[in-house]
Enzyme design. Structure first.
Site, PDB file in Angstrom:
ATOM      1  N   TYR A  16      -2.966  -6.638  -2.169  1.00  0.00           N
ATOM      2  CA  TYR A  16      -2.796  -5.241  -2.555  1.00  0.00           C
ATOM      3  C   TYR A  16      -3.820  -4.368  -1.854  1.00  0.00           C
ATOM      4  O   TYR A  16      -4.972  -4.749  -1.695  1.00  0.00           O
ATOM      5  CB  TYR A  16      -2.969  -5.086  -4.076  1.00  0.00           C
ATOM      6  N   GLY A  17      -3.370  -3.198  -1.486  1.00  0.00           N
ATOM      7  CA  GLY A  17      -4.266  -2.254  -0.811  1.00  0.00           C
ATOM      8  C   GLY A  17      -5.390  -1.748  -1.682  1.00  0.00           C
ATOM      9  O   GLY A  17      -6.372  -1.206  -1.187  1.00  0.00           O
ATOM     10  N   ASP A  18      -5.282  -1.927  -2.985  1.00  0.00           N
ATOM     11  CA  ASP A  18      -6.279  -1.352  -3.900  1.00  0.00           C
ATOM     12  C   ASP A  18      -7.266  -2.402  -4.407  1.00  0.00           C
ATOM     13  O   ASP A  18      -7.801  -2.283  -5.498  1.00  0.00           O
ATOM     14  CB  ASP A  18      -5.578  -0.655  -5.076  1.00  0.00           C
ATOM     15  N   GLY A  20      -1.526  -7.314 -15.573  1.00  0.00           N
ATOM     16  CA  GLY A  20      -0.511  -8.224 -16.070  1.00  0.00           C
ATOM     17  C   GLY A  20      -1.212  -9.446 -16.659  1.00  0.00           C
ATOM     18  O   GLY A  20      -2.193  -9.932 -16.107  1.00  0.00           O
ATOM     19  N   LYS A  52      -3.848   6.471  -3.097  1.00  0.00           N
ATOM     20  CA  LYS A  52      -4.983   5.702  -3.623  1.00  0.00           C
ATOM     21  C   LYS A  52      -5.746   4.943  -2.543  1.00  0.00           C
ATOM     22  O   LYS A  52      -6.975   4.960  -2.506  1.00  0.00           O
ATOM     23  CB  LYS A  52      -4.471   4.735  -4.695  1.00  0.00           C
ATOM     24  N   SER A 109     -46.678  30.208  18.928  1.00  0.00           N
ATOM     25  CA  SER A 109     -46.051  30.318  17.611  1.00  0.00           C
ATOM     26  C   SER A 109     -45.268  31.615  17.459  1.00  0.00           C
ATOM     27  O   SER A 109     -45.611  32.633  18.042  1.00  0.00           O
ATOM     28  CB  SER A 109     -47.122  30.264  16.521  1.00  0.00           C
ATOM     29  N   ARG A 150      -2.577   6.902 -11.564  1.00  0.00           N
ATOM     30  CA  ARG A 150      -3.732   6.944 -12.463  1.00  0.00           C
ATOM     31  C   ARG A 150      -5.002   7.467 -11.792  1.00  0.00           C
ATOM     32  O   ARG A 150      -5.996   7.732 -12.451  1.00  0.00           O
ATOM     33  CB  ARG A 150      -3.962   5.534 -13.051  1.00  0.00           C
ATOM     34  N   GLY A 203       2.127   2.777  -2.852  1.00  0.00           N
ATOM     35  CA  GLY A 203       2.047   3.579  -4.079  1.00  0.00           C
ATOM     36  C   GLY A 203       1.143   4.785  -3.947  1.00  0.00           C
ATOM     37  O   GLY A 203       0.245   4.820  -3.104  1.00  0.00           O
ATOM     38  N   ALA A 216       0.823  -1.211   0.000  1.00  0.00           N
ATOM     39  CA  ALA A 216       0.000   0.000   0.000  1.00  0.00           C
ATOM     40  C   ALA A 216       0.855   1.258   0.000  1.00  0.00           C
ATOM     41  O   ALA A 216       0.487   2.278   0.566  1.00  0.00           O
ATOM     42  CB  ALA A 216      -0.913   0.002   1.219  1.00  0.00           C
TER      43      ALA A 216
HETATM   44  C1  UD1 Z   1       0.170  -5.162 -10.473  1.00  0.00           C
HETATM   45  C2  UD1 Z   1       0.834  -6.390 -11.121  1.00  0.00           C
HETATM   46  C3  UD1 Z   1      -0.046  -6.849 -12.276  1.00  0.00           C
HETATM   47  C4  UD1 Z   1      -1.438  -7.163 -11.768  1.00  0.00           C
HETATM   48  C5  UD1 Z   1      -2.029  -5.979 -11.031  1.00  0.00           C
HETATM   49  C6  UD1 Z   1      -3.303  -6.386 -10.337  1.00  0.00           C
HETATM   50  C7  UD1 Z   1       3.253  -6.244 -10.887  1.00  0.00           C
HETATM   51  C8  UD1 Z   1       4.524  -5.888 -11.550  1.00  0.00           C
HETATM   52  N1  UD1 Z   1       2.156  -6.032 -11.581  1.00  0.00           N
HETATM   53  O1  UD1 Z   1       0.166  -4.132 -11.451  1.00  0.00           O
HETATM   54  O2  UD1 Z   1       0.528  -7.986 -12.876  1.00  0.00           O
HETATM   55  O3  UD1 Z   1      -2.269  -7.514 -12.851  1.00  0.00           O
HETATM   56  O4  UD1 Z   1      -1.137  -5.487 -10.028  1.00  0.00           O
HETATM   57  O5  UD1 Z   1      -3.955  -5.303  -9.745  1.00  0.00           O
HETATM   58  O6  UD1 Z   1       3.276  -6.733  -9.774  1.00  0.00           O
HETATM   59  N2  UD1 Z   1       2.957  -0.867  -4.454  1.00  0.00           N
HETATM   60  C9  UD1 Z   1       3.826  -0.620  -3.415  1.00  0.00           C
HETATM   61  N3  UD1 Z   1       5.110  -0.261  -3.705  1.00  0.00           N
HETATM   62  C10 UD1 Z   1       5.553  -0.141  -4.971  1.00  0.00           C
HETATM   63  C11 UD1 Z   1       4.657  -0.373  -6.028  1.00  0.00           C
HETATM   64  C12 UD1 Z   1       3.360  -0.756  -5.742  1.00  0.00           C
HETATM   65  O7  UD1 Z   1       3.481  -0.733  -2.253  1.00  0.00           O
HETATM   66  O8  UD1 Z   1       6.737   0.194  -5.140  1.00  0.00           O
HETATM   67  C13 UD1 Z   1       1.579  -1.244  -4.141  1.00  0.00           C
HETATM   68  C14 UD1 Z   1       0.555  -0.221  -4.596  1.00  0.00           C
HETATM   69  O9  UD1 Z   1       0.306   0.747  -3.580  1.00  0.00           O
HETATM   70  C15 UD1 Z   1      -0.667  -1.076  -4.902  1.00  0.00           C
HETATM   71  C16 UD1 Z   1      -0.078  -2.422  -5.275  1.00  0.00           C
HETATM   72  O10 UD1 Z   1       1.261  -2.428  -4.817  1.00  0.00           O
HETATM   73  O11 UD1 Z   1      -1.497  -1.239  -3.763  1.00  0.00           O
HETATM   74  C17 UD1 Z   1      -0.104  -2.651  -6.776  1.00  0.00           C
HETATM   75  O12 UD1 Z   1       0.598  -1.624  -7.420  1.00  0.00           O
HETATM   76  P1  UD1 Z   1       0.141  -1.043  -8.809  1.00  0.00           P
HETATM   77  O13 UD1 Z   1       1.094  -0.007  -9.211  1.00  0.00           O
HETATM   78  O14 UD1 Z   1      -1.293  -0.686  -8.782  1.00  0.00           O
HETATM   79  O15 UD1 Z   1       0.361  -2.337  -9.736  1.00  0.00           O
HETATM   80  P2  UD1 Z   1      -0.248  -2.591 -11.170  1.00  0.00           P
HETATM   81  O16 UD1 Z   1       0.466  -1.781 -12.164  1.00  0.00           O
HETATM   82  O17 UD1 Z   1      -1.716  -2.462 -11.116  1.00  0.00           O
HETATM   83 CA    CA Z   2      -3.184  -1.878  -9.494  1.00  0.00          CA
END
Ligand code: UD1
Ligand code: CA
Length: 465
Positions: free
Chosen positions: A104-106, A143, A24, A409, A17, A13, A11
């Site tokens: 993933y946090g998202d 991916g 995010k 009133s 986007r 990032g 979490a």
């Molecule tokens: C990533 C995957 C992709 C997958 C997608 C699913 C990789 C290289 N790609 O891409 O294959 O389909 O998720 O949603 O793994 N984050 C960090 N530190 C970093 C980078 C990212 O903590 O240095 C965290 C972000 O905050 C986020 C999560 O990792 O919660 C995913 O990062 P994001 O940049 O959204 O990855 P995608 O490009 O979507």
């Molecule tokens: Ca993502």
């Protein structure tokens, strides 16, 4: 003995986007920050001391949002990719054996059920890791999963790095994994930033395991909505809608009637008792708790409030941070805020605003009033157009009205002021001094009637012409 589970939630990032100043994972869906959803899911599988959030962007705010769960934090100061995010955890986590779940946090729609399935799949085979995949109508942004002729996972290739042929693949990487912890920590140092984005991709582990004589296996989830990752605000809106649908459906299954459920907005933290009815376009927000046999009318908004059994909120009413006891009726078009407390059977009608006030049991204010900083006794009748003048331009002052008093009133009660129990205030009065119990207070000019005045005026006008 059961294999212990450690959870890492990425979490750190910003979420470029999203085009936002805010990280995010702090954006809201279903009435809470995205990060809350995934932490809640993780807690179903592991204790808080085994859940680690990788934080970076707005680390302080992200930590503050979920710290109350007792989960752990690891700072990734520079965000150099999903692989790098795990790499910074190695020192702290490599001593913890068992399964390592990466979330993933998202990804707020994920359920504990899907995660249990993932752990089960991992426990069954010899794989170094299992990754959740799913088939999407539109896989843009994710991916892509590449399989060999025998259907085995061969590689995961990012959108940015994929050939047109690879982009046509509709099976995607959810980004949710279960690793054999020991193997991951042994091999993760092999990840290199050799790609278009110059990032450390966690997805490279597929190949790295291969080279070390291991393999990663895919687990295909049929319900792809569970792994929807949010990258844009359009996806945020979509996920919010799905979360709302889930919540409304759960309430209906629990015995709540929802009229036009597709129009209501109910936050995850809201509870509603059996046989209550929620009207179209109603919004139940925050930590609202609604008892049994209540009705919240169309387009009303109830936030952070407690409604006891049998409360009726008529349409177009706003109730914020307030408490409504049994059988209270409010609205339509009423506004309650800042700890308004309505005791059992009290009635607050149209165009009445109640701020930071107590309205006693069975007291009534049916039309057009402002009651601020007031303490109103039981059975009091507040006439239409009554105003508590609580503000002198600098400070707020209280109005106290004793049990059973009758406020005529269009009365103006200039605070601080006290109206004694059982007394009457004549309509149209401006009350600036305290009224003792059982009295009548008149605070207006005496009426003057000039008989024949109009007739004489008319006659005078006629003689002039
Ligand atoms: C990533 C995957 C992709 C997958 C997608 C699913 C990789 C290289 N790609 O891409 O294959 O389909 O998720 O949603 O793994 N984050 C960090 N530190 C970093 C980078 C990212 O903590 O240095 C965290 C972000 O905050 C986020 C999560 O990792 O919660 C995913 O990062 P994001 O940049 O959204 O990855 P995608 O490009 O979507
Ligand atoms: Ca993502």
């Amino acid at each position: 003995m059961e294999t212990p589970i450690t959870v890492v939630i990425l979490a750190a990032g910003l979420g470029t986007r999203m085009k936002s100043k805010q990280a995010k994972v702090l954006h809201q869906a279903g009435g809470m920050p995205l990060i809350e959803h995934i932490v809640g899911t993780a807690l179903a599988l592991a204790p808080p001391e085994r859940i680690f959030l990788v934080v970076g962007h707005q680390a302080g705010e992200v930590q503050a949002a979920v710290a109350h769960h007792g989960v752990q934090f690891i700072v990734q100061a520079e965000q150099r990719g999903t692989g790098h995010a795990l790499l910074v955890c190695r020192e702290r986590l490599s001593g913890l054996p068992g399964h390592l779940l990466v979330l993933y946090g998202d990804c707020p729609l994920l359920t504990p059920g899907a995660l249990r399935q993932l752990v089960e799949a991992q426990e069954q085979g010899e794989a170094a890791a299992t990754v959740i995949t799913t088939v999407l109508e539109d896989p843009t942004g994710y991916g892509r999963i590449l399989r060999n002729e025998s259907g085995r996972l061969q590689a995961i290739v990012e959108q940015k790095d994929a050939t047109p042929e690879q982009l046509a693949e509709r099976e995607i990487n959810s980004g949710i994994y279960c690793f054999r912890a020991g193997l991951l920590w042994e091999q993760i140092g092999e990840i290199q930033p050799h790609n278009v984005a110059r990032e450390y991709y966690l997805t490279d582990m597929v190949d790295i395991f291969h080279r070390a004589g291991h393999f990663m296996q895919p687990l295909v989830l049929a319900d792809s909505s569970e792994v929807l990752g949010i990258n844009t605000r359009a996806e945020l809106a979509l996920v919010d809608r799905i979360l709302r649908e889930r919540k409304a459906r759960q309430l209906m299954l629990d015995g709540v009637t929802i009229e036009k459920p597709e129009t209501v907005t109910i936050d995850a933290g809201v509870t509603v008792g059996m046989d209550s009815v929620i009207g179209p376009f109603a919004q139940l927000l925050g930590h609202t708790a609604i008892g049994e046999d209540c009705r919240v009318g169309a387009c009303s908004i109830v936030r952070d409030s407690r409604l006891a059994a049998g409360v009726q909120v008529a349409p177009f009413t706003m109730v914020d941070s307030s408490e409504l006891e049994t059988g209270v009726r409010v609205g339509p078009y009423a506004r309650l805020r800042m700890s308004a407390h309505l005791e059992a059977g009290a009635v607050v009608g149209n165009f009445v605003e109640v701020k930071k006030s107590r309205i006693g049991a069975k007291a009534k204010s049916q039309h057009l009033a402002y009651l601020g900083d007031a303490n109103i006794g039981k059975g009091v009748n507040v006439g239409a157009g009554t105003i508590t003048c609580n503000y002198d331009g600098e400070r707020k002052h209280p109005t106290i009205i004793g049990d059973g008093a009758f406020i005529g009133s269009n009365s103006t009660l200039v605070a601080p002021v006290e109206i004694g129990a059982g007394s009457y205030v004549a309509a149209g009065s401006v009350i600036t001094e305290n009224v003792p119990p059982d009295a009548l207070a008149l605070g207006r000019a005496r009426q003057v009637v000039k008989e024949e005045w109009a007739k004489k005026r008319k006659a005078a006008a006629e003689t002039r012409t």
